[in-house]
Design an enzyme around this catalytic site. Structure first.
Site, short mmCIF file in Angstrom:
data_model
loop_
_atom_site.label_atom_id
_atom_site.label_comp_id
_atom_site.label_asym_id
_atom_site.label_seq_id
_atom_site.Cartn_x
_atom_site.Cartn_y
_atom_site.Cartn_z
NE ARG A 55 5.66 19.49 -65.35
CZ ARG A 55 5.45 18.21 -65.04
NH1 ARG A 55 4.80 17.42 -65.89
NH2 ARG A 55 5.87 17.73 -63.90
CB ILE B 209 -2.11 18.35 -72.00
CG1 ILE B 209 -3.56 17.93 -71.74
CG2 ILE B 209 -2.04 19.29 -73.18
CD1 ILE B 209 -4.51 19.10 -71.53
CG ASP B 210 2.50 16.84 -68.73
OD1 ASP B 210 2.76 16.06 -69.67
OD2 ASP B 210 3.27 17.74 -68.36
CE LYS B 211 -2.97 11.60 -62.10
NZ LYS B 211 -2.39 10.64 -61.13
#
Length: 312
Positions: free
Chosen positions: A243, A142-144
């Site tokens: 997103r 998962i993204d930062k």
């Protein structure tokens, strides 16, 4: 032997006008630190309209053509680091971790330390080797700046099983998000392929020519007029999928400066997205397991500020 590099080109959009080049790049290349990007600028690996000089404090203009040569990460021994991690579940095959916002999952250019992998290596004696030295045990990421649940494989057998479940779209992944604008419908599906943005190779976009299948199901939890609290369930797992899909239907995530408004609202500086629910068949027993995580304090603060009540 020269280190291999990935070459990217993109044209600066109006929203970025007047912003320092290194900051723009740090927003677009999540897993590369701003300090590393500054070094790339100093080394002449970044050009603006073909020029490499005087870019250290350069503020971009609309229409600037920026080229970035990002060296591929070298294979190295990633160090174990004593970094606290929130372990939700652990046995001899798998780990389920609740990742906080702000930590990168695995090492990449400019971020070889302080990642979740560094922390996992300290905690575990062994991890799967399928994704190599840089990403031991990492089945998905998962993204930062996305918080929430992540599964990790402790051996290759577990890794293959979990990867097969991902490929078969049988893993449950439900996220919470706060997005811009109100929805007329109560639920829906975005079915639109995702690939590199042809106009900005550092971003993803709905790309019907070269994209891969991407399906996101969403359900409205609370409406606040200018914002909406959603549950989003992934059928596929493309980079930045929620997103990109939300921005595509004109409901970008609050705080997402890459795919939504650049202006900070309510003190939010990164996307309001939390991986709340994770379910999969145990790779050894075949028994379905499901895990739920509480919303982070920042998420609750924003919902409270908006007048929300759905915190579970």
């Amino acid at each position: 032997m020269e280190q291999e590099s990935s070459l990217f080109q993109f044209i600066i959009e109006e929203d970025f006008k007047g912003t320092r080049l290194d900051l723009v790049l740090s927003l677009l290349i999540e897993e590369t630190s701003r300090s590393h990007l500054q070094k790339l600028i100093e080394q002449g690996k970044v050009t603006v309209n073909g020029a490499v000089n005087n870019l250290k404090k350069y503020k971009v203009n609309t229409g600037d053509l920026v080229t970035v040569s990002v060296p591929e990460p070298v294979l190295l021994d990633v160090a174990a680091e004593d970094i606290p991690i929130n372990i939700v579940y652990e046995d001899e095959d798998v780990l389920v971790i609740n990742k906080p916002k702000g930590i990168v999952v695995h090492p990449a250019a400019g971020n070889y330390n302080g990642t979740l992998v560094n922390a996992i290596l300290y905690h575990c004696k062994s991890l799967s080797s399928i994704n190599g030295v840089i990403r031991p045990g990492i089945v998905h990421r998962i993204d930062k700046d996305t918080s929430g649940l992540l599964m990790v494989a402790k051996n290759d057998v577990a890794h293959r099983s979990l990867a097969e479940q991902l490929a078969a779209h049988s893993i449950t992944r439900a996220y919470r998000a706060v997005v811009y604008h109100n929805f007329q419908e109560d639920e829906g599906t975005v079915d639109a392929p995702i690939g590199r943005d042809p106009n900005n190779r550092l971003r993803m976009a709905v790309n019907r020519m070269n994209g891969k299948e991407a399906v996101t199901h969403f359900k409205v939890l609370e409406r606040f007029g200018s914002f909406t609290h959603l549950e989003a369930r992934l059928e596929t797992g493309r980079t930045h999928q929620i997103r990109v899909h939300m921005a595509y239907i004109n409901h970008p995530l609050l705080g997402d400066a890459v795919y939504g408004p650049k202006k900070h609202v309510m003190g939010v500086e990164s996307q309001m997205l939390h991986a709340k629910l994770l379910g999969f068949r145990h790779p050894r027993t075949g028994v379905y397991m499901e895990f739920d995580s509480q919303l982070p304090d920042e998420f609750k603060r924003i919902l409270s500020k908006l007048g929300g009540t759905s915190y579970e």
